[in-house]
Scaffold this motif. Sequence first.
Motif, short mmCIF file in Angstrom:
data_model
loop_
_atom_site.label_atom_id
_atom_site.label_comp_id
_atom_site.label_asym_id
_atom_site.label_seq_id
_atom_site.Cartn_x
_atom_site.Cartn_y
_atom_site.Cartn_z
N PHE A 123 0.97 -1.20 -0.07
CA PHE A 123 0.12 0.12 0.11
C PHE A 123 0.90 1.20 0.12
N ARG A 124 0.35 2.07 -0.47
CA ARG A 124 1.10 3.70 -0.65
C ARG A 124 0.17 4.97 -0.49
N ALA A 125 0.55 5.97 0.07
CA ALA A 125 -0.03 7.30 -0.26
C ALA A 125 0.92 8.37 -0.66
N ASP A 126 0.96 8.71 -1.57
CA ASP A 126 1.66 10.03 -2.15
C ASP A 126 1.97 11.09 -1.61
N SER A 127 3.12 11.39 -1.54
CA SER A 127 3.48 12.83 -1.01
C SER A 127 2.85 14.01 -1.84
N PRO A 128 2.42 15.17 -1.33
CA PRO A 128 1.87 16.01 -2.29
C PRO A 128 2.81 16.80 -3.11
N TYR A 129 4.21 16.55 -3.08
CA TYR A 129 5.08 17.19 -3.65
C TYR A 129 5.13 16.52 -4.94
N PRO A 130 5.42 17.15 -6.24
CA PRO A 130 5.66 16.42 -7.43
C PRO A 130 7.03 15.52 -7.41
N LEU A 131 8.05 15.95 -6.58
CA LEU A 131 9.21 15.32 -6.58
C LEU A 131 8.96 13.86 -5.45
N MET A 133 9.13 9.30 -4.92
CA MET A 133 9.68 8.08 -5.15
C MET A 133 8.52 7.48 -6.17
N ASN A 134 8.99 6.92 -7.23
CA ASN A 134 8.27 6.18 -8.36
C ASN A 134 8.01 4.66 -8.11
N VAL A 135 7.33 4.65 -7.02
CA VAL A 135 7.26 3.04 -6.71
C VAL A 135 5.63 2.90 -6.61
N ARG A 136 5.19 1.88 -7.15
CA ARG A 136 3.50 1.78 -6.90
C ARG A 136 3.24 0.63 -6.21
N PRO A 137 1.98 0.30 -5.56
CA PRO A 137 1.70 -0.90 -5.02
C PRO A 137 1.55 -1.95 -6.05
N ALA A 189 -0.49 -10.43 15.86
CA ALA A 189 -0.85 -11.40 16.97
C ALA A 189 0.49 -12.31 17.05
N GLY A 190 0.78 -12.33 18.50
CA GLY A 190 1.95 -13.66 18.76
C GLY A 190 3.40 -12.71 18.59
N GLY A 191 3.36 -11.54 18.35
CA GLY A 191 4.58 -11.01 17.91
C GLY A 191 5.07 -11.15 16.39
N ARG A 192 4.18 -11.63 15.61
CA ARG A 192 4.54 -11.80 14.25
C ARG A 192 4.66 -10.63 13.49
N LEU A 193 5.80 -10.59 12.57
CA LEU A 193 6.08 -9.27 11.78
C LEU A 193 4.91 -9.23 10.77
N VAL A 194 4.14 -8.10 10.57
CA VAL A 194 3.38 -8.17 9.59
C VAL A 194 3.85 -7.47 8.13
N GLY A 195 4.77 -6.51 8.61
CA GLY A 195 5.32 -5.52 7.49
C GLY A 195 6.18 -4.21 8.04
N ALA A 196 6.54 -3.40 7.03
CA ALA A 196 7.33 -2.34 7.46
C ALA A 196 6.38 -0.98 7.33
N LEU A 197 6.33 -0.22 8.06
CA LEU A 197 5.51 1.13 7.88
C LEU A 197 6.88 2.02 7.59
N SER A 198 6.58 2.83 6.43
CA SER A 198 7.84 3.72 6.08
C SER A 198 7.47 5.14 5.43
N LEU A 199 8.40 5.91 5.65
CA LEU A 199 8.21 7.48 5.11
C LEU A 199 9.39 7.45 3.82
N SER A 200 9.30 7.89 2.89
CA SER A 200 10.30 7.96 1.88
C SER A 200 10.37 9.35 1.13
N GLY A 201 11.38 9.66 0.62
CA GLY A 201 11.39 11.08 0.07
C GLY A 201 12.82 11.38 -0.47
N PRO A 202 13.07 12.26 -1.58
CA PRO A 202 14.21 12.87 -2.01
C PRO A 202 15.33 12.82 -0.63
N SER A 203 16.43 12.47 -0.76
CA SER A 203 17.39 12.68 0.25
C SER A 203 17.59 14.11 0.46
N SER A 204 17.45 15.07 -0.33
CA SER A 204 17.66 16.30 -0.32
C SER A 204 16.72 17.09 0.66
#
Length: 233
Positions: A123-131, A133-137, A189-204
């Motif tokens: 899943f993904r929610a885009d930054s409002p900035y035009p610049l 990451m070009n990755v899609r679900p 449940a049970g301490g099982r890893l479901v996934g990774a939640l992240s924020l991504s953007g230009p390094s600048s």
Amino acid sequence: MSKEARPRPKLEGVASAERVLTVLTAFQRGDDALELTELARRTELVKSTIMRLCISLEKFGLIERLDDGRYRLGVEAARIGSVYQQSFALEERVVPVLERLAAESMETASFYIRRGNQRLCLFRADSPYPLRMNVRPGDMRPMDQSAIAQVLATFGDRTAQRAPVELPLYTSGVTDPHVASLAMPVFGAGGRLVGALSLSGPSSRLTAAQAASLAPRLREAAERLSAELGAQG
């Protein structure tokens, strides 16, 4: 030795099944129907083998052969994808979190899961900035040393969860020299890893200093989501 501590037996896959799956997974996002020559190029299998494998896939509705000889994914592939999404029951919980994070941080918020030696953007929610990451679900990325991949690798191994790790993890310029990411594990449940939640953007823009300011927000979101998914404490 306890049942849990016993090592898994080393089993080998079935070559014919692997060839079938090679054909099925040759289809990529944006594909409509593929020529036999293109399937041969992507799978590195000979055309006669692909045709035989496609006959089996057609029987199960996973592939359709068009009148012009091209192949496309069948309706059963769509059904399995739908079952996969529903089995996680994640979308209704994760997407609102991503949308809120993207709106508050002004960066792209994503949720990744691990699939073998790759990570899948679910899943993904885009930054409002035009610049951004070009990755899609649905896109696959390597299990490299990025913050997202490190979280999936570290916390997907239950034995590694005991290792002290400063969270959220931040990396810059790993997958792409111009991209930075900040990631947190999400447990169920049970301490099982479901996934990774992240924020991504230009390094600048997503500098180490900016990541530090966003870290509490991402941590709180991941912990709240983990609680909703059944994680204890």
